[in-house]
Scaffold this motif. Structure first.
Motif, mmCIF file in Angstrom:
data_model
loop_
_atom_site.group_PDB
_atom_site.id
_atom_site.type_symbol
_atom_site.label_atom_id
_atom_site.label_comp_id
_atom_site.label_asym_id
_atom_site.label_seq_id
_atom_site.Cartn_x
_atom_site.Cartn_y
_atom_site.Cartn_z
ATOM 1 N N THR A 10 111.738 13.888 57.896
ATOM 2 C CA THR A 10 111.057 13.084 56.881
ATOM 3 C C THR A 10 112.027 12.633 55.800
ATOM 4 O O THR A 10 112.010 11.469 55.373
ATOM 5 C CB THR A 10 109.915 13.896 56.249
ATOM 6 O OG1 THR A 10 108.984 14.268 57.275
ATOM 7 C CG2 THR A 10 109.195 13.082 55.193
ATOM 8 N N LEU A 11 112.885 13.535 55.337
ATOM 9 C CA LEU A 11 113.844 13.184 54.284
ATOM 10 C C LEU A 11 114.833 12.129 54.766
ATOM 11 O O LEU A 11 115.175 11.204 54.024
ATOM 12 C CB LEU A 11 114.585 14.441 53.825
ATOM 13 C CG LEU A 11 113.741 15.466 53.054
ATOM 14 C CD1 LEU A 11 114.557 16.707 52.734
ATOM 15 C CD2 LEU A 11 113.181 14.852 51.771
ATOM 16 N N VAL A 12 115.283 12.258 56.005
ATOM 17 C CA VAL A 12 116.215 11.255 56.551
ATOM 18 C C VAL A 12 115.527 9.894 56.646
ATOM 19 O O VAL A 12 116.089 8.864 56.257
ATOM 20 C CB VAL A 12 116.733 11.709 57.929
ATOM 21 C CG1 VAL A 12 117.510 10.583 58.600
ATOM 22 C CG2 VAL A 12 117.618 12.935 57.784
ATOM 23 N N ALA A 13 114.295 9.879 57.157
ATOM 24 C CA ALA A 13 113.566 8.613 57.271
ATOM 25 C C ALA A 13 113.293 8.022 55.898
ATOM 26 O O ALA A 13 113.400 6.797 55.701
ATOM 27 C CB ALA A 13 112.247 8.843 58.023
ATOM 28 N N TRP A 14 112.942 8.856 54.940
ATOM 29 C CA TRP A 14 112.698 8.371 53.574
ATOM 30 C C TRP A 14 113.966 7.769 52.981
ATOM 31 O O TRP A 14 113.915 6.708 52.340
ATOM 32 C CB TRP A 14 112.188 9.514 52.710
ATOM 33 C CG TRP A 14 112.045 9.152 51.257
ATOM 34 C CD1 TRP A 14 111.048 8.441 50.683
ATOM 35 C CD2 TRP A 14 112.953 9.493 50.202
ATOM 36 N NE1 TRP A 14 111.265 8.307 49.334
ATOM 37 C CE2 TRP A 14 112.424 8.942 49.002
ATOM 38 C CE3 TRP A 14 114.146 10.203 50.145
ATOM 39 C CZ2 TRP A 14 113.064 9.084 47.781
ATOM 40 C CZ3 TRP A 14 114.784 10.349 48.919
ATOM 41 C CH2 TRP A 14 114.248 9.795 47.761
ATOM 42 N N ALA A 15 115.097 8.435 53.174
ATOM 43 C CA ALA A 15 116.364 7.916 52.642
ATOM 44 C C ALA A 15 116.696 6.569 53.276
ATOM 45 O O ALA A 15 117.140 5.638 52.591
ATOM 46 C CB ALA A 15 117.485 8.927 52.900
ATOM 47 N N CYS A 16 116.468 6.441 54.574
ATOM 48 C CA CYS A 16 116.737 5.162 55.246
ATOM 49 C C CYS A 16 115.804 4.072 54.729
ATOM 50 O O CYS A 16 116.217 2.914 54.556
ATOM 51 C CB CYS A 16 116.572 5.322 56.759
ATOM 52 S SG CYS A 16 117.826 6.355 57.539
ATOM 53 N N GLU A 17 114.559 4.431 54.457
ATOM 54 C CA GLU A 17 113.614 3.443 53.946
ATOM 55 C C GLU A 17 113.978 3.018 52.536
ATOM 56 O O GLU A 17 113.919 1.828 52.202
ATOM 57 C CB GLU A 17 112.199 4.043 53.991
ATOM 58 C CG GLU A 17 111.078 3.030 53.849
ATOM 59 C CD GLU A 17 110.718 2.744 52.409
ATOM 60 O OE1 GLU A 17 110.154 1.668 52.143
ATOM 61 O OE2 GLU A 17 111.004 3.598 51.543
ATOM 62 N N ARG A 18 114.379 3.968 51.711
ATOM 63 C CA ARG A 18 114.708 3.644 50.316
ATOM 64 C C ARG A 18 115.978 2.812 50.216
ATOM 65 O O ARG A 18 116.118 1.995 49.301
ATOM 66 C CB ARG A 18 114.870 4.925 49.501
ATOM 67 C CG ARG A 18 113.612 5.772 49.413
ATOM 68 C CD ARG A 18 112.499 5.065 48.707
ATOM 69 N NE ARG A 18 112.733 4.904 47.283
ATOM 70 C CZ ARG A 18 111.913 4.284 46.456
ATOM 71 N NH1 ARG A 18 110.801 3.736 46.930
ATOM 72 N NH2 ARG A 18 112.192 4.178 45.179
ATOM 73 N N ALA A 78 107.919 1.864 60.580
ATOM 74 C CA ALA A 78 109.303 2.240 60.851
ATOM 75 C C ALA A 78 109.632 3.634 60.335
ATOM 76 O O ALA A 78 110.251 4.437 61.039
ATOM 77 C CB ALA A 78 110.251 1.210 60.229
ATOM 78 N N MET A 79 109.237 3.947 59.099
ATOM 79 C CA MET A 79 109.586 5.254 58.532
ATOM 80 C C MET A 79 108.918 6.400 59.288
ATOM 81 O O MET A 79 109.594 7.358 59.688
ATOM 82 C CB MET A 79 109.243 5.305 57.040
ATOM 83 C CG MET A 79 109.691 6.597 56.365
ATOM 84 S SD MET A 79 109.625 6.544 54.558
ATOM 85 C CE MET A 79 107.850 6.533 54.287
ATOM 86 N N PRO A 80 107.598 6.361 59.540
ATOM 87 C CA PRO A 80 107.007 7.437 60.348
ATOM 88 C C PRO A 80 107.573 7.496 61.770
ATOM 89 O O PRO A 80 107.740 8.580 62.326
ATOM 90 C CB PRO A 80 105.519 7.092 60.366
ATOM 91 C CG PRO A 80 105.299 6.219 59.195
ATOM 92 C CD PRO A 80 106.566 5.438 59.032
ATOM 93 N N TRP A 115 117.571 0.325 55.035
ATOM 94 C CA TRP A 115 118.020 0.268 56.429
ATOM 95 C C TRP A 115 116.875 0.000 57.391
ATOM 96 O O TRP A 115 117.106 -0.492 58.502
ATOM 97 C CB TRP A 115 118.712 1.578 56.812
ATOM 98 C CG TRP A 115 120.037 1.774 56.139
ATOM 99 C CD1 TRP A 115 120.645 0.900 55.279
ATOM 100 C CD2 TRP A 115 120.918 2.881 56.269
ATOM 101 N NE1 TRP A 115 121.844 1.403 54.858
ATOM 102 C CE2 TRP A 115 122.046 2.630 55.452
ATOM 103 C CE3 TRP A 115 120.874 4.075 56.978
ATOM 104 C CZ2 TRP A 115 123.095 3.514 55.336
ATOM 105 C CZ3 TRP A 115 121.931 4.964 56.869
ATOM 106 C CH2 TRP A 115 123.026 4.692 56.060
ATOM 107 N N LEU A 116 115.673 0.322 56.986
ATOM 108 C CA LEU A 116 114.538 0.155 57.892
ATOM 109 C C LEU A 116 113.753 -1.126 57.638
ATOM 110 O O LEU A 116 112.775 -1.389 58.332
ATOM 111 C CB LEU A 116 113.583 1.353 57.760
ATOM 112 C CG LEU A 116 114.124 2.715 58.186
ATOM 113 C CD1 LEU A 116 113.061 3.787 57.996
ATOM 114 C CD2 LEU A 116 114.589 2.696 59.632
ATOM 115 N N LYS A 117 114.158 -1.896 56.638
ATOM 116 C CA LYS A 117 113.353 -3.066 56.289
ATOM 117 C C LYS A 117 113.240 -4.046 57.441
ATOM 118 O O LYS A 117 112.170 -4.602 57.703
ATOM 119 C CB LYS A 117 113.957 -3.756 55.061
ATOM 120 C CG LYS A 117 113.614 -3.071 53.746
ATOM 121 C CD LYS A 117 114.062 -3.887 52.561
ATOM 122 C CE LYS A 117 113.638 -3.215 51.249
ATOM 123 N NZ LYS A 117 114.081 -3.984 50.064
ATOM 124 N N GLY A 118 114.359 -4.288 58.123
ATOM 125 C CA GLY A 118 114.315 -5.235 59.227
ATOM 126 C C GLY A 118 113.359 -4.792 60.318
ATOM 127 O O GLY A 118 112.544 -5.573 60.817
#
Length: 783
Positions: free
Chosen positions: A28-36, A466-468, A39-42
């Motif tokens: 969860t923390l890794v996905a949250w960091a990527c979202e913030r 993307a994040m989940p 990196w996951l916007k695309g």
């Protein structure tokens, strides 16, 4: 889920719950960091756009908004018509044309007009501006014009909303050109007024352009009009570009028409008000709808937008995604500007117009370019070449009768992400099924996409995908790695645990085929083998002066029996003194476990017969062995304490196998098998039905059998003895003891060495002397 599988899952959760939580938290923390970090916007944009098209498209035409399109037929038609080109010019057209359009829309019953363009430059012939302003006042059709902001515009003073919007010019204006158009150009549009339009003070312009807006909570501030300065390396403010002065006070309002596209250039959302640090400015659709609803200000409170008595759900930062409902041409009636202009001409000549009477009646008309020649082509989730007015039309339509698309609070998004990661970790680390591991990892993004689409359709909520998905797949990969590590450890443990109790090649086959036993226990049907030496206590007394010799003899015996069992794929459970316990069908699955157990029992009996001859020659005591075999569902796994445990089985089936071994003494048999073993192996073995017995503690009687040989290997003499035994057994069950004795005595005289025949004869003679009470032909098998 109930029973042992559920207990197994509970045990795995207890053993590895901390690891599951840790995996889910880290994922969860890794996905949250990527979202913030963006990196996951695309990926999120792609998933959102697809879900929007799949689940919210195809809604049909709006009943609130009509688009008047500056399309290619309009550009071509005006440029090729000498009279139209003379009066209105080529694109961008003179304000005279817009005056004619306003007159026609007013006559057609339009509710209001949103002009998706700016009018911030004075015409070369200023009379056209004044004429347009006069038409706007005379028709009284609500007309709203766009404005832009940039970094070179000068700031306006703070607007005083208590002062009315100023008028740019006197109410009186030159006469209307309707009587002279189209044959003669209007005089006021040709020569211009004798005096220029009076200028307006900046305070008055601020009042005309700004619109009251505020937040009523402690949430995020209103978004700022700003741009990034590469020269100064900081954000600098933008301010509105002033419109043509003649239109101030003539149009009903001005609103921002910035593109508001995402980083990839696609228009997905909007904000409703902006601030330049001095004044607040509404977007063009909000400015129009505010007047239609009688709202005097825009209010943002928490996750709500308020205009007058109406409220819409928005995001906490005051933004919202647009519910386009489909491509522009599928959502809104499109009318070419040239058609509207031609209808004005027809109406001015007293002729019937061509458009249906209800085309514009009671509707908001959005005017804007739809052809690439206007340079207003943008991208939306539904099309990469959509006119920019699609956003304005969608906002107006939603404000009038719809809902915006909003995201969940960030805390809830994190919570959902954590739950997806935790579910992935728990599911894969507890079930440990290869099909599930593959299916879950591949299906998780698809499942989240479907759920997100359903949320979009039913609740206008943008559920992040993307994040989940990243958290879930990260947790899944970690769970697979954990399972692989655990599997490797279990494999090595199994190899070390079973290599002494099973043939090494079977252990390796079990590992290669991934038929690893569940060491934490499972219910499965197996066949249990029990054997024991008759009179072992007397046997061991012969060696009380030489115990080492007893150990050597016992080891030789146990090795002989064990080798016979291992060759049939048995798993040695334990040695209890001289007793041997062996399992067939566990830990490795064996569909023919009953047949293997029977073959193993016969092989052990044959090997012991050879050993007995050898022992007699050496003067050792006899090792006459009795065997019991029974098949049943037992609970199989590791049992014991923290200090000592072993792989074994427990259950009634194991108890019955032990009882059958001891019952051989009462029947004079060597190998006794239970009813389930006979049922599973009857096509492969020769047996003698010994009796129907009732086990201590049970009320139901079961039939027990003596295992004699493999199928087709029974000697003729023994077969005749078995037939006579069955004949006598039938008479015995009918309580015809005298008849049974006659048959048995004749057979004993012929085959005196047959133990079961002699034992049944003894019982029949006993019952002749002392007839039993309530005889039912069932013997009680005592402990």
């Amino acid at each position: 889920m109930t029973g042992e599988p559920w207990k197994t899952l509970q045990q795995r959760w207890r053993n590895h719950g901390a690891q599951m939580l840790g995996v889910a938290l880290v994922a969860t923390l890794v996905a949250w960091a990527c979202e913030r970090t963006g990196w996951l916007k695309g990926v999120e944009h792609v998933a959102y756009d697809r879900a929007l098209r799949a689940y919210t498209g195809g809604r049909g035409l709006s009943s609130n908004v009509v688009v008047v399109a500056i399309d290619q037929p309009t550009l071509t038609g005006i440029s090729q018509d000498v009279q139209l080109r003379t009066n209105f010019g080529n694109w961008p057209y003179t304000r005279t044309l817009w005056a004619r359009i306003v007159e026609e829309l007013k006559a057609a019953g339009a509710r209001a007009v949103l002009f998706d363009a700016v009018m911030d430059e004075q015409a070369s012939d200023e009379s056209t501006d004044l004429g347009f302003a006069q038409v706007l006042r005379e028709t009284d059709l609500p007309f709203y014009v766009g404005m832009v902001a940039n970094g070179t515009a000068n700031p306006l003073p703070r607007a005083d909303f208590q002062v009315p919007v100023p008028l740019a010019a006197p109410e009186a204006a030159p006469p209307s050109p309707e009587d002279t158009f189209p044959e003669d150009a209007p005089e006021e549009f040709e020569d211009g007024p004798e005096t220029a339009t009076p200028s307006l003070p900046l305070e008055a312009l601020a009042r005309a352009l700004a619109f009251p807006a505020r937040r009523t909570d402690d949430g995020q501030p209103l978004p700022l009009l700003q741009y990034w300065s590469n020269k100064e390396k900081r954000w600098l403010p933008r301010h509105p570009v002033l419109p043509t002065p003649a239109l101030v006070g003539a149009v009903d309002g001005f609103g921002l028409v910035d593109t508001e596209a995402d980083a990839d250039g696609v228009m997905r959302g909007t904000r409703f008000v902006y601030s330049d640090g001095i004044n607040t400015y509404a977007t063009l659709p909000v400015r129009l709808v505010a007047d239609l609803l009688g709202a005097k200000e825009v209010t943002l409170s928490g996750r709500a937008l308020h205009l007058g008595e109406r409220t819409w759900a928005v995001n906490a930062d005051g933004s919202a995604a647009l519910d386009f409902g489909g491509p522009l041409h599928e959502r809104y009636p499109l009318v070419s500007l040239l058609v509207v202009l031609n209808d004005w001409l027809l109406r001015s000549e007293g002729k019937p117009v061509r458009l249906p009477a209800d085309t514009f009646r009671g509707k908001v008309v959005v005017i804007g370019g739809t052809t690439p020649g206007i340079n207003d082509i943008k991208a939306t989730p539904f099309s990469s070449t959509e006119p920019g007015l699609a956003k304005q039309a969608a906002v107006v339509d939603t404000l009038l009768s719809g809902e915006f698309i909003t995201r969940l609070p960030h805390g809830m998004e994190l919570g959902i992400t954590f739950l997806v990661a935790l579910l992935s970790a728990v599911l894969l680390m507890t079930v440990r099924s290869t099909p599930l591991e593959v299916g879950w990892t591949l299906g998780l993004p698809v499942g989240l996409y479907v759920v997100a689409g359903v949320f979009l359709k039913t609740s206008h909520t943008h559920l992040l995908t993307a994040m989940p998905a990243l958290a879930g797949m990260g947790a899944s990969v970690a769970a697979l790695a954990f399972n692989h590590l655990v599997a490797n450890r279990e494999t090595e443990f199994i190899r070390q645990t079973f290599h002494r109790f099973m043939e090494p090649k079977l252990v390796e086959q079990m590992i290669r085929s991934r038929q690893l036993p569940r060491l934490d226990g499972e219910n499965k049907e197996i066949s249990a083998f029990f054997s024991d030496i008759r009179g072992f206590s007397t046997f061991s007394e012969h060696f009380k002066e030489d115990p080492r010799q007893l150990v050597r003899i016992l080891n030789t015996y146990l090795t002989t029996v064990s080798e016979a069992l291992l060759r049939e794929g048995g798993c040695l459970d334990k040695y209890i003194g001289d007793a041997v316990v062996c399992l067939f069908g566990a830990p490795m699955d064996q569909a023919d476990h009953a047949v293997r157990a029977c073959r193993g029992a016969l092989a052990a009996k044959a090997a012991v017969e050879v050993l007995r001859v050898d022992f007699r020659q050496k003067g050792f005591p006899d090792v006459y062995t009795r065997i019991g075999v029974n098949s049943a569902v037992n609970f199989v796994g590791n049992f014991g304490s923290d200090q000592l445990f072993s792989y074994t089985a427990i259950g009634d089936g194991m108890n019955l196998a032990a009882r059958l071994e001891g019952a051989n003494k009462a029947y004079g048999s060597v190998i006794m098998i239970g009813p389930r073993t006979y049922e599973l192996a009857k096509d492969h073995i020769e047996v003698r039905e010994l009796d129907r017995v009732r086990v201590a503690g049970k009320t139901e009687a079961v039939t027990v059998y003596e295992l004699l040989a493999l199928k087709g290997q029974l000697p003729p003499e023994l077969r005749r003895t078995v037939e006579r035994y069955h004949e006598a057994l039938a008479l015995y069950r009918q309580a015809r003891f005298a008849d049974a004795v006659a048959v048995l005595e004749a057979e004993v005289a012929r085959a005196p060495e047959d133990g079961p025949t002699g034992k049944l004869l003894e019982r029949c003679r006993e019952y002749l002397e002392s007839p039993p009470v309530d005889f039912d032909g069932v013997a009680n098998l005592e402990k």
